[in-house]
Design an enzyme around this catalytic site. Structure first.
Site: not given
Length: 750
Positions: A389, A425
């Site tokens: 993330d 990401e």
């Protein structure tokens, strides 16, 4: 310092004093000291709590905690009634406090109290009144509520602008979860990792609870848990669909934010980690005194046995402790300055994540925490990879994103981590944080440019088809450098964050009222088209159009070069009722409605999706390991990739820039680079995919030699049931009519 800043500092220091004023306000009362337990010296490694046999064959647990600037550390042990006993860790080796406690067995609950200065102006926030979770705890027992006692400062101090400087002396131990000593002797000898090559992968993003909570084939007591995901009924769906990996939304122990708890909501997605070694206890059916560890492992084994890899969505960029007004749960009270990036004003946190804080990955002990955690999940918990993330936040050196940063360098040379699947990401919310296409060769990336292009094409919002050409063929403009391959692009149309696929064709505006934030949360850039009516409708024409658009989107995704990622439930027509930010909806809004499979319309969508995945698995031309060259390899002029206009002619430079809603893509199975495991040339069928996003039908001329003599229809998204389409043949040069908004996949016959 400005006069305003001076006044604030003076006010804060006056309020803080030596802690006595805060104690009086808090109503703290002197209490009898808890009993103490002696400790042997033990060892500084490994970090965390490790049960073992100590000197003279005495069983016990070694505890080791890095707390760089601390003045003292107390280990706190809790019995079944919650009574506390303390152990002073007197040994200090290279900033690691450690000790071996005889008789401490697996199942023991524990935490730490860390002593040091309270001086928020320099970033020092030690407060021994707060029980802290071991960053290396392998299991956590209890829930994180956020009453005032768990804050290191007086949360409700009248002068809020200096509240974070006023120390709260109330004991937080009764209000916070405890770490659990776990005995881990599993050697994984009976496990067989699938080791699916990147190019052959199909990823399925799912939430452990959301996927299993309503599944009628899973026993009620197992729904919402790791055991539920390991149940044959859950695995059967994954196998029928044909995915090769599940990407689990965060399963590290996480906490709920205060603003959600105040509104009666919870953090459902879990992007608020506080324990990087502990499986989230609320997803365990078997217990939370270490049983969750074994249950997670059994889930991984069951998925592996079905040929499915396990990828974890991990959140190492920030923690649940938020900013200066957040709670003191772990790292903030262990060494705030050592673990977090602070601003020049050390009271404040550098926030590249939008969540209040950012871990200071440049620091060796923070980097060690992350890499130790990653290796643990691979070697001892059996997982096969990670999706990071806001990975750009991890790649920052001192301030800027740096692809030679310590984090990326350590991963590249680590003998365990460089062999697993690594997905970035590739952005964060800080300056210069958007890094799509920039990560080094070991990494794959979520390709949001693919998502945007495909959404725009099918809502007929692209000015031309150049962007679609790149995205369909592997995004060579982004990834054809440094030895990267087409599978560096993780292609997706939807993800957990945003509309579901069904909502993407049913809503144009977000409908997040249930989140309690006045519909201000969530993106407004949805790139969605509702077919003329906002939300659910009884108009059968609109409903049929939406189902066709779903078939178009799924077919496009699964025919594109790169690694496709599906979101759980998109193949069933799952809806979140227009909520594009359901992070706090732990209810039917987010859970999969398995009853959709009983609806013929949605069951046919599942059938098409599984058929497309099976087609992808059978045909290497659809999952290439190298980028297309676009050049003729033989005298007949046939190329590995060719693009066609609706006239059946090859695209010219002018065609790429002209407004168009139709694109033909020819994939040659004769020109696949590389060889198979036996060293033989890879040969496959050739295909022509025709994508037409226009509002009306268009005539399309099928290309003739050298491309083909005849074509056979494989997929026709204009049809509700695909069983009618295969077997239809067309001669090359034939002018066929493409219906409005449809994909036609044809195989070169003969």
């Amino acid at each position: 310092m400005s006069s305003a800043a001076e006044q604030e500092a003076v006010a804060g220091r006056q309020a803080t004093g030596n802690g006595r004023q805060a104690a009086a306000v808090n109503g703290a009362r002197p209490a009898a000291p808890p009993p103490t337990v002696p400790a042997w010296p033990g060892a500084p490694t490994p970090l965390g709590a490790r049960f073992r046999v100590g000197p003279d064959g005495v069983a016990g647990t070694n505890f080791a905690l890095w707390a760089g600037g601390a003045e003292g550390v107390e280990l706190c042990l809790f019995d079944e009634s919650g009574r506390e006993a303390r152990v002073r860790l007197a040994e200090l080796t290279h900033e690691i406090w450690h000790g071996f406690v005889p008789g401490v067995l697996p199942g023991q609950r524990y935490g730490y109290r860390v002593h040091g200065r309270w001086d928020p102006w320099t970033g020092a926030r030690w407060n021994p009144a707060k029980l802290l979770l071991d960053p290396y705890a392998r299991a956590v027992d209890g829930d994180f509520g956020l009453p005032p006692e768990v804050y290191g400062h007086v949360r409700d101090w009248p002068q809020q602008h200096v509240a974070d400087t006023v120390r709260d002396d109330r004991d937080s131990a009764p209000h916070v979860p405890k770490g659990v000593v776990v005995h881990d002797d599993d050697d994984w000898a009976d496990d067989r990792r699938p080791k699916t090559p990147w190019a052959d992968s199909v990823i399925y993003e799912l939430h452990v609870k959301g996927f299993t909570q309503l599944h009628p084939g899973i026993p009620e007591e197992l729904r919402g848990t790791y055991a539920g995901l390991a149940h044959p009924a859950a695995i059967e769906h994954l196998v029928k669909l044909g995915v090769t990996a599940v990407e689990l939304l965060p399963v590290h122990q996480f906490a709920h934010e205060d603003h959600l708890l105040r509104r009666g909501l919870k953090n459902y997605w879990g992007y608020n980690s506080i324990g990087y070694f502990a499986p989230h206890a609320a997803y365990a059916a078997s217990g939370t005194r270490g049983q969750q560890v074994g249950e997670f492992k059994r889930m991984v084994r069951a998925l592996h046995a079905a040929g499915i890899e396990v990828v974890l969505d991990v959140v190492y960029n920030h923690t649940a402790e938020a900013g200066e007004l957040g709670p003191a749960l772990s790292l903030k009270g262990i060494d705030n300055r050592g673990y977090y990036r602070l601003q020049d004003d050390a009271r404040r946190y550098a926030d590249y994540t939008g969540c209040g804080n950012t871990l200071h990955v440049v620091q060796p002990h923070v980097l060690r925490l992350i890499t130790d955690s990653l290796r643990y999940w691979v070697t001892e918990m059996g997982v096969d990879g990670f999706r990071f993330d806001l990975a750009a936040a991890l790649a920052r050196s001192m301030h800027d994103v740096d692809m030679l940063s310590p984090f990326l360098a350590v991963i590249a040379q680590d003998p365990v981590l460089r062999r697993v699947k690594l997905i970035a990401e590739p952005w964060d919310v800080g300056s210069g944080g958007y890094q799509v296409g920039a990560f080094p060769p070991l990494w794959t990336e979520w390709n949001d440019r693919y998502r945007n292009a495909v959404r725009d094409f099918w809502r007929h919002a692209l000015p031309d088809v150049r962007e679609m050409g790149y995205r369909l063929s592997g995004s060579s403009d982004l990834y054809a450098w440094g030895g990267r391959r087409p599978y560096a692009s993780v292609n997706f149309v939807t993800a957990h964050d945003g509309f579901t696929l069904r909502d993407l064709v049913s809503y144009e505006r977000k409908h997040n009222e249930a989140n309690g934030e006045g519909n201000r949360d969530g993106t407004d850039d949805n790139r969605a088209w509702n077919g003329g009516t906002e939300g659910e409708t009884d108009d059968e024409q609109v409903r049929a159009l939406r189902r066709r658009q779903l078939r178009n989107l799924l077919t496009t995704l699964l025919l594109s070069t790169g690694v496709p990622m599906l979101v759980a439930g998109d193949e069933l027509g799952r809806t979140q009722r227009g909520n594009n930010n359901a992070y706090c909806q732990d209810n039917e809004i987010s859970w999969l409605d398995w009853g959709l499979l009983e609806d013929p319309g949605w069951h046919s969508l599942f059938a098409l999706t599984s058929r497309l995945i099976a087609l992808r698995h059978r045909h290497p031309v659809l999952r290439r390991r190298a980028f297309f060259s676009g050049r003729a390899q033989t005298a007949d002029g046939l190329r590995d990739l060719a693009w066609f206009t609706s006239r059946g002619t090859e695209m010219t430079e002018q065609d790429w820039y002209a407004p168009a809603a139709t694109l033909g893509m020819y994939l040659s199975g004769r020109d696949i680079p590389g060889r198979d495991e036996r060293g033989e040339q890879i040969l496959d069928d050739s295909f022509l995919a025709v994508l037409h996003a226009g509002e009306g039908p268009v005539d399309f001329t099928l290309p003739g030699p050298p491309w083909a003599e005849r074509y056979e229809v494989v997929v026709d998204t204009s049809r509700e049931e695909q069983g009618e389409a295969p077997g239809v043949e067309h001669r090359a040069g034939t002018e066929i009519t493409m219906p409005a908004r449809a994909v036609l996949l044809l195989r070169v016959a003969g």
